[in-house]
Design an enzyme around this catalytic site. Structure first.
Site, PDB file in Angstrom:
ATOM      1  CG  ASP A 144      50.538 -28.648 -23.045  1.00  0.00           C
ATOM      2  OD1 ASP A 144      50.793 -29.619 -22.312  1.00  0.00           O
ATOM      3  OD2 ASP A 144      50.470 -27.485 -22.628  1.00  0.00           O
ATOM      4  CB  THR A 195      46.807 -26.160 -22.741  1.00  0.00           C
ATOM      5  OG1 THR A 195      47.381 -27.407 -22.379  1.00  0.00           O
ATOM      6  CG2 THR A 195      46.406 -26.208 -24.203  1.00  0.00           C
ATOM      7  CG  HIS A 214      51.377 -22.566 -15.984  1.00  0.00           C
ATOM      8  ND1 HIS A 214      52.647 -22.926 -16.379  1.00  0.00           N
ATOM      9  CD2 HIS A 214      50.676 -23.716 -15.866  1.00  0.00           C
ATOM     10  CE1 HIS A 214      52.704 -24.241 -16.515  1.00  0.00           C
ATOM     11  NE2 HIS A 214      51.528 -24.741 -16.213  1.00  0.00           N
ATOM     12  CG  ASP A 238      55.436 -21.332 -17.577  1.00  0.00           C
ATOM     13  OD1 ASP A 238      55.804 -22.526 -17.701  1.00  0.00           O
ATOM     14  OD2 ASP A 238      54.404 -20.993 -16.957  1.00  0.00           O
TER      15      ASP A 238
END
Ligand SMILES: [Zn+2]
Length: 144
Positions: A51, A63, A69, A98
């Site tokens: 981001d 974020t 997430h 992630d």
């Protein structure tokens, strides 16, 4: 540390938190901007399209919405009771991705920071989090 948060700034943050539709990336963007950080957003060249990218500090900031997430130990990330397996798999994949992105970025020498949705849920939480975020960005920390 105390003076980084002027009275004006405080009320700015209060305002941005109150707007119900304000996304966490907008709040963070305003904050970084107000603190004089130069950044770009959604850099496609980097793993995970962070981001925020702060080249001067070799830092990226994600974020993250807590649910999508899979924020650990967070109420907002509790999975629905129905279709449990579906959600576990879906959120599990997001978390794996992630993690992969973080690893790749760190290998390439980036500091990787994450701001979670729940951390900005009200003005006083947000204030603490955002001040800490500045510390994190400025911290040279070669210890992980
Ligand atoms: Zn959370």
């Amino acid at each position: 540390m105390a003076d980084i948060f002027s009275k004006d700034k405080r009320s700015d943050i209060m305002k941005s938190i109150k707007g119900k539709n304000t996304k966490i990336e907008n709040i963070t963007a305003e904050w970084l901007h107000s603190q004089g950080f130069e950044f770009t957003m959604y850099d496609k060249e980097l793993p995970g399209k962070p981001d925020f990218v702060l080249p001067k500090y070799k830092t990226v900031i994600f974020t993250h919405g807590c649910f999508w997430h899979g924020h650990e130990n967070c109420k907002a990330s509790e999975l629905p009771a129905t279709n449990r397996e579906f959600w576990e798999e879906k959120i599990g994949k997001n978390k794996e991705r992630d993690e992969r992105n973080r690893t790749e970025l760190e290998k390439a020498g980036w500091k990787v920071l994450t701001v979670w949705q729940c951390e900005l849920r009200n003005a006083s939480e947000a204030e603490k989090r955002l001040i800490y975020l500045v510390n994190e960005i400025l911290d040279p920390g070669d210890d992980d």
